[in-house]
Write a protein that holds these residues in place. Structure first.
Motif, PDB file in Angstrom:
ATOM      1  N   PRO A  63       0.802  -1.233   0.000  1.00 42.78           N
ATOM      2  CA  PRO A  63       0.000   0.000   0.000  1.00 42.78           C
ATOM      3  C   PRO A  63       0.831   1.278   0.000  1.00 42.78           C
ATOM      4  N   GLU A 140       1.248  -6.310   4.002  1.00 43.60           N
ATOM      5  CA  GLU A 140       0.293  -5.530   4.816  1.00 43.60           C
ATOM      6  C   GLU A 140      -1.134  -6.038   4.572  1.00 43.60           C
ATOM      7  N   HIS A 142      -3.417  -6.992   6.358  1.00 43.80           N
ATOM      8  CA  HIS A 142      -4.516  -6.553   7.243  1.00 43.80           C
ATOM      9  C   HIS A 142      -5.341  -5.434   6.603  1.00 43.80           C
ATOM     10  N   CYS A 143      -4.769  -4.783   5.566  1.00 44.21           N
ATOM     11  CA  CYS A 143      -5.510  -3.715   4.874  1.00 44.21           C
ATOM     12  C   CYS A 143      -6.785  -4.251   4.208  1.00 44.21           C
ATOM     13  N   GLU A 146     -11.837  -4.860   7.213  1.00 44.63           N
ATOM     14  CA  GLU A 146     -12.318  -3.604   7.816  1.00 44.63           C
ATOM     15  C   GLU A 146     -12.174  -3.662   9.333  1.00 44.63           C
ATOM     16  N   ASP A 150      -6.033  -0.535   9.432  1.00 43.29           N
ATOM     17  CA  ASP A 150      -5.617   0.308   8.306  1.00 43.29           C
ATOM     18  C   ASP A 150      -6.361  -0.131   7.056  1.00 43.29           C
ATOM     19  N   PHE A 151      -7.685  -0.227   7.167  1.00 42.69           N
ATOM     20  CA  PHE A 151      -8.493  -0.799   6.091  1.00 42.69           C
ATOM     21  C   PHE A 151      -8.414   0.034   4.813  1.00 42.69           C
ATOM     22  N   ARG A 152      -8.172  -0.654   3.664  1.00 41.23           N
ATOM     23  CA  ARG A 152      -8.157   0.036   2.358  1.00 41.23           C
ATOM     24  C   ARG A 152      -9.164  -0.667   1.435  1.00 41.23           C
ATOM     25  N   TYR A 155      -8.235  -2.900  -1.501  1.00 41.18           N
ATOM     26  CA  TYR A 155      -7.662  -4.229  -1.255  1.00 41.18           C
ATOM     27  C   TYR A 155      -8.711  -5.336  -1.376  1.00 41.18           C
ATOM     28  N   THR A 174       1.325 -10.134   7.140  1.00 42.55           N
ATOM     29  CA  THR A 174       0.915  -8.997   7.974  1.00 42.55           C
ATOM     30  C   THR A 174       1.690  -9.026   9.284  1.00 42.55           C
ATOM     31  N   SER A 313      -3.053  -0.716  15.994  1.00 40.79           N
ATOM     32  CA  SER A 313      -2.202   0.455  15.732  1.00 40.79           C
ATOM     33  C   SER A 313      -1.190   0.605  16.853  1.00 40.79           C
TER      34      SER A 313
END
Length: 727
Positions: A63, A140, A142-143, A146, A150-152, A155, A174, A313
């Protein structure tokens, strides 16, 4: 070539770290693979090495542009071919893109780093379809979830795109994932068959410390950072404004610090990052935009000025400390006010997102307020058992070093488990606790829970108590949170056994974090080496009582507790030094100070105490200009709400500011405002209360008047009272 030969050839290492070898072998055998490894565990080698060893190109989805660039540079450094690794993202021009394509076609490129957005471009998908792809790595990962920190959204669609390109193995990686997030990642990537490798999340060399956040937080940070002179540290803040302010305060106090946040231009950001890496500065004050691409092994402390939005985080950010296995001190400042602020930020978001946000925040509250081993709490959150007696790093947190009182809670645990079963295991913690204390809400009414005989069975204790107990029962696995309907509490087999054969359950008493800024005491945990001089404190309290009596004012109107605390740290022996003590201004020092400095001077002499001469914390001029502005405008009888507005303050922030002014010994006349909101009798009643009261704590006044006056009215009257009698 075997993998050990390859490791030596490409990276110069003679052995693998942790789970690396197993992960690589799984991927080389063509299996879908999922690796969960804490920061600093050497994740990138898990896909770099197999890519270099195999035919074709591996696609790495990542990301962060900065991170891709760092990795590409690193891989190019170990190969004679410049084209061995490439980036494909929005920063490239047409010519660059053609070079990348040519290198992939000729088989030179082993690793292609792409941003998930780039993979949505048809042109790229069509090109990659016709190439030899070895595997796809999703860094990463975990993106995707949700529930991650660090939700994207971009992804979420990766699975479909990958299937268009080729049917190749996928590896997800991750550095943090709760059981809920793990399940989500595997489901969304359509690889429930993946071989999963999970390293321990325990970082035994990190010391976890959570302190109450008071008005003095900046002073506390300066004191703390000074103990690490010449060593590297990171301070995280939520807002850019706070970052700038703290960086400035540190600089003014002789600490080499720079700010880092997304509002700075790219050049400044890069410069500040390099200064930190090259050790031209010791401290970076940053929003979470920082540190993603930072791999500095000798960060000695990470401070959270504001508590983060989730424990992921927090784990990720504290994980930047002590990567070389040396010392790493993780200090967080906590006040429930910050949590409320974060909840306000969520207000505009879709309901589903808000629910997730609230659930994650409650975990943070649990961690900050818990009195059990923080390491055990944190590891349990990531689905890992920890032995708090013999585990590695067992004594490395403030709670274990300064244990809180415990009491027998066996019967309460039984009641808690019974209520969860009686309400058919369909409630989240909040509803369970409301049922126990008998507080009805729409949810409970819809299930008719409020009509049940067990409703309110535990109302002799308050909500906070039951919530703390529930968290502790959760960590020892008598109950669990359902993964599918996130947050719903179920009873485990172990919990059902407990009901049949109950045994002792010693509950640690939660921290009570007093949120009254001005009444809060700066406490320092053992780790910081600063604590109050109890003997002097007792003498100062006696003197304060005497002085109050002779002047006809209550003791707290002479000096507040935090001011006395600070005197026991600084041992001021002149009026000037006294006016630098927390909450004591020049006016107050002159009015009441003589006896106090005489007492302290004698005490210092008799006990041969070395006085710290460096504890005078310089402030940046902002506060004094605000103080002046408030004094001038109240003199002119400008409406208080207008004063607050013109300085961009909430009304309560203005009240706090005015409190500070009068507690420091300056008079403020706000009668014109008070006359508008309270009649003469009401004013007299509150005034008399403060005159007689043992303490000026607002909570005590609220209890005394039992809802007749609100928080604001009492605070404003306290300002008038202190201003009249003490200043």
């Amino acid at each position: 070539m075997d993998i050990h030969g390859a490791l030596k050839k490409y990276f110069g290492f003679s052995q693998f770290k942790g789970l690396q070898e197993q992960v690589i072998l799984s991927l080389l055998s063509g299996n879908n693979t999922f690796a969960i490894m804490p920061t600093g565990g050497g994740k990138s080698i898990c896909y770099q090495l197999p890519a270099l060893m195999q035919e074709g190109t591996a696609i790495v989805v990542s990301p962060l542009i900065a991170l891709m660039k760092n990795q590409v540079d690193a891989i190019r450094g170990i190969s004679s071919e410049h084209g061995v690794a490439h980036v494909l993202n929005s920063s490239l021009n047409r010519g660059d893109v053609n070079t990348v394509k040519a290198d992939i076609e000729s088989g030179i490129t082993k690793l292609l780093y792409v941003a998930p957005e780039s993979l949505t471009k048809e042109e790229y998908v069509d090109f990659l379809k016709n190439q030899k792809i070895s595997f796809v790595a999703i860094d990463e990962a975990h993106c995707i979830s949700e529930w991650g920190h660090d939700f994207r959204p971009e992804y979420r669609n990766l699975r479909n795109i990958i299937s268009k390109i080729d049917d190749v193995p996928i590896i997800g990686l991750t550095a943090t994932a709760t059981p809920k997030v793990q399940e989500d990642i595997l489901k969304t990537l359509g690889m429930s068959d993946a071989t999963t490798f999970k390293a321990s999340f325990n970082r035994p060399n990190l010391f976890y410390d959570v302190r109450p956040k008071t008005d003095d937080v900046n002073k506390d940070i300066i004191r703390f950072v000074r103990q690490y002179q010449g060593k590297s540290g990171v301070i995280y803040c939520l807002s850019r404004k706070k970052v700038e302010e703290i960086a400035q305060v540190l600089q003014v106090n002789g600490i080499k610090a720079v700010p880092y946040h997304a509002g700075l231009d790219a050049k400044t950001r890069a410069k500040h990052q390099d200064m930190f890496l090259m050790e031209d500065v010791d401290v970076v004050v940053a929003t979470i935009a920082f540190g993603m691409g930072i791999d500095k092994p000798d960060v000695r402390f990470v401070i959270h000025h504001d508590i983060p939005k989730s424990l992921e985080s927090y784990y990720q950010e504290t994980g930047r400390a002590g990567r070389d296995d040396g010392e790493g001190y993780c200090l967080a400042y906590y006040s429930y006010k910050d949590i409320e602020k974060l909840e306000k930020f969520m207000a505009g978001k879709p309901v589903a997102e808000q629910e997730v946000g609230h659930a994650l925040l409650q975990e943070v509250v649990g961690y900050a307020e818990t009195s059990m081993s923080r390491r055990k709490y944190l590891l349990h959150y990531f689905g890992e058992e920890f032995d708090e007696v013999n585990g590695l790093g067992a004594d490395m947190d403030d709670n274990v070093r300064n244990p809180k009182k415990k009491h027998e809670a066996q019967e309460d645990v039984q009641l808690l488990i019974e209520i969860i079963l009686l309400t058919k295991e369909k409630y989240k913690p909040k509803e369970v606790v409301n049922t126990i204390v008998g507080k009805s809400n729409a949810m409970l009414q819809s299930h008719k829970t409020h009509e049940q005989p067990f409703f309110g069975k535990g109302k002799s204790k308050d909500k906070k108590y039951w919530m703390a107990l529930l968290r502790q029962v959760l960590v020892v696995n008598l109950i669990r949170k359902e993964i599918e309907q996130y947050g719903v509490v179920k009873v485990t087999d172990k919990g059902k056994d407990f009901l049949k054969n109950p045994y002792s359950f010693m509950m640690s008493e939660d921290h009570v974090y007093n949120l009254e800024n001005d009444d809060s005491i700066v406490t320092n945990s053992k780790g910081s080496g600063v604590s109050t001089d109890e003997k002097l404190m007792a003498m100062l309290k006696d003197l304060r009582k005497k002085v109050g009596k002779s002047r006809g004012v209550p003791p707290f109107a002479v000096f507040q507790d935090p001011s006395l605390e600070d005197m026991t740290l600084k041992y001021p022996i002149s009026i000037e030094e006294l006016s630098n003590v927390h909450g004591v201004g020049e006016g107050k020092a002159k009015k009441f100070g003589k006896d106090f400095i005489a007492l302290i001077e004698k005490y210092v002499e008799e006990n041969e105490i070395l006085r710290p001469d460096d504890l005078v914390v310089k402030s940046t001029g902002e506060n004094s200009s605000l103080k002046l502005f408030i004094i001038q405008n109240t003199d002119r009888k400008i409406p208080l709400h207008d004063i607050a507005k013109s300085k961009g303050l909430d009304f309560i922030e203005l009240i706090m500011e005015m409190q500070r002014i009068v507690f420091m010994g300056t008079k403020l006349n706000i009668d014109y405002h008070i006359d508008d909101i309270l009649d003469e009798d009401q004013q007299e009643e509150i005034y008399d209360y403060f005159m007689e009261a043992e303490t000026d704590h607002i909570e005590a006044a609220m209890t005394e008047f039992d809802g007749d006056y609100d928080d604001e009215e009492l605070r404003l009257m306290r300002i008038k009272f202190i201003s009249d009698v003490a200043n």
